[in-house]
Design a protein around this motif. Structure first.
Motif, short mmCIF file in Angstrom:
data_model
loop_
_atom_site.label_atom_id
_atom_site.label_comp_id
_atom_site.label_asym_id
_atom_site.label_seq_id
_atom_site.Cartn_x
_atom_site.Cartn_y
_atom_site.Cartn_z
N TYR A 1 14.91 5.13 -12.94
CA TYR A 1 14.52 6.33 -11.86
C TYR A 1 15.23 5.87 -10.65
CZ TYR A 1 11.56 8.29 -15.27
OH TYR A 1 11.24 8.91 -16.65
N ARG A 2 15.65 4.75 -10.21
CA ARG A 2 16.12 4.46 -9.07
C ARG A 2 15.47 4.90 -7.37
NH1 ARG A 2 19.63 0.42 -9.64
NH2 ARG A 2 20.79 1.20 -7.58
N PRO A 3 14.12 4.47 -7.77
CA PRO A 3 13.36 5.04 -6.49
C PRO A 3 13.60 4.57 -5.23
CG PRO A 3 12.28 3.03 -7.55
CD PRO A 3 13.43 3.27 -8.62
N ASP A 4 13.02 5.35 -4.25
CA ASP A 4 13.24 5.14 -2.75
C ASP A 4 12.21 3.97 -2.48
OD1 ASP A 4 15.02 7.46 -2.32
OD2 ASP A 4 13.23 8.49 -3.06
N LEU A 5 11.13 3.68 -2.99
CA LEU A 5 10.10 2.62 -2.63
C LEU A 5 9.57 2.12 -4.07
CD1 LEU A 5 8.28 1.63 -0.50
CD2 LEU A 5 6.99 3.77 -0.89
N VAL A 6 9.19 0.90 -3.85
CA VAL A 6 8.25 0.17 -5.06
C VAL A 6 7.35 -0.28 -4.27
CG1 VAL A 6 8.31 -1.42 -6.73
CG2 VAL A 6 10.54 -0.28 -6.54
N ILE A 7 6.02 0.02 -4.82
CA ILE A 7 4.63 -0.49 -4.40
C ILE A 7 4.07 -1.48 -5.46
CG2 ILE A 7 2.34 0.07 -3.52
CD1 ILE A 7 3.54 2.87 -2.91
N THR A 8 3.71 -2.55 -5.07
CA THR A 8 3.36 -3.73 -6.17
C THR A 8 2.11 -4.18 -5.45
OG1 THR A 8 4.48 -5.40 -5.02
CG2 THR A 8 5.63 -4.36 -6.94
N GLU B 1 0.76 -1.82 -10.90
CA GLU B 1 -0.45 -2.52 -10.80
C GLU B 1 -1.12 -2.87 -11.95
OE1 GLU B 1 -3.71 -4.13 -10.06
OE2 GLU B 1 -2.81 -3.65 -8.12
N ASP B 2 -1.62 -4.14 -12.46
CA ASP B 2 -2.11 -4.42 -13.77
C ASP B 2 -3.47 -4.05 -14.20
OD1 ASP B 2 -2.90 -6.46 -12.12
OD2 ASP B 2 -2.32 -7.85 -13.25
N GLU B 3 -4.26 -3.81 -13.00
CA GLU B 3 -5.64 -3.56 -13.04
C GLU B 3 -5.79 -2.05 -13.35
OE1 GLU B 3 -8.25 -5.67 -13.35
OE2 GLU B 3 -7.20 -7.32 -12.95
N ASP B 4 -6.37 -1.37 -14.59
CA ASP B 4 -6.40 -0.26 -14.94
C ASP B 4 -7.06 0.89 -14.10
OD1 ASP B 4 -5.17 -0.91 -17.20
OD2 ASP B 4 -7.10 -0.72 -18.28
N MET B 5 -8.25 0.34 -13.32
CA MET B 5 -9.07 1.24 -12.39
C MET B 5 -8.25 1.41 -11.14
SD MET B 5 -13.15 0.32 -13.29
CE MET B 5 -13.69 1.44 -12.01
N ILE B 6 -7.90 0.20 -10.53
CA ILE B 6 -7.05 0.29 -9.48
C ILE B 6 -5.70 1.13 -9.44
CG2 ILE B 6 -5.85 -1.05 -7.70
CD1 ILE B 6 -7.58 -3.44 -8.43
N ILE C 1 2.19 4.46 2.98
CA ILE C 1 1.04 5.48 3.39
C ILE C 1 0.15 4.84 4.40
CG2 ILE C 1 -0.75 6.90 2.33
CD1 ILE C 1 0.97 6.80 -0.06
N ILE C 2 -0.34 3.59 4.08
CA ILE C 2 -1.37 2.99 5.00
C ILE C 2 -0.85 2.95 6.46
CG2 ILE C 2 -2.61 0.74 5.38
CD1 ILE C 2 -2.84 0.52 2.41
N SER C 3 0.46 2.67 6.54
CA SER C 3 1.03 2.51 8.10
C SER C 3 0.78 3.57 8.94
CB SER C 3 2.52 2.00 7.74
OG SER C 3 3.29 3.06 7.32
N SER D 1 -5.05 3.65 -11.58
CA SER D 1 -5.51 5.12 -11.62
C SER D 1 -5.87 5.77 -10.31
CB SER D 1 -6.43 5.36 -12.88
OG SER D 1 -7.65 4.72 -12.70
N SER D 2 -6.78 4.90 -9.54
CA SER D 2 -7.39 5.51 -8.30
C SER D 2 -5.98 5.63 -7.52
CB SER D 2 -8.20 4.43 -7.83
OG SER D 2 -9.55 4.50 -8.76
N VAL D 3 -5.57 4.47 -7.32
CA VAL D 3 -4.28 4.48 -6.18
C VAL D 3 -3.35 5.39 -6.56
CG1 VAL D 3 -2.62 3.22 -4.88
CG2 VAL D 3 -4.84 2.18 -5.50
N ALA D 4 -2.98 5.61 -7.79
CA ALA D 4 -1.98 6.52 -8.20
C ALA D 4 -2.27 7.78 -7.69
CB ALA D 4 -1.70 6.19 -9.73
N ARG D 5 -3.33 8.10 -8.18
CA ARG D 5 -3.73 9.78 -7.80
C ARG D 5 -3.76 9.81 -6.19
NH1 ARG D 5 -9.34 9.39 -11.07
NH2 ARG D 5 -9.47 7.66 -9.51
#
Length: 75
Positions: free
Chosen positions: A68-75, A32-37, A1-3, A39-43
């Motif tokens: 789910y066999r995703p097309d993309l994994v974001i970590t 993502e292991d940080e809760d606030m990050i 998305i950023i790209s 939830s914000s990024v997921a939205r």
């Protein structure tokens, strides 16, 4: 998305629209292991993709990838 911000030239709008359409068809796992990050990024991601699965750690992420066999994994 950023790209999407990095396109140069006169066809910037066309490429942005084209890539936005591609995003709408993606199945994505976001880890993502940080809760606030998380939830914000997921939205933000959820508004742009077809399906979003969110994990709080790597093990959960691997399970979502297997299921789910995703097309993309974001970590």
């Amino acid at each position: 998305i950023i790209s999407l911000q990095f396109f140069k030239g006169t066809h910037k709008k066309e490429k942005l629209v084209e890539h936005t359409e591609i995003l709408k068809n993606l199945r994505v796992v976001y880890v993502e292991d940080e809760d606030m990050i998380r939830s914000s990024v997921a939205r933000i991601i959820k508004r742009r993709v077809k399906e979003l699965y969110v994990a709080a750690n790597g093990l959960e992420g691997l399970e979502l990838v297997k299921k789910y066999r995703p097309d993309l994994v974001i970590t």
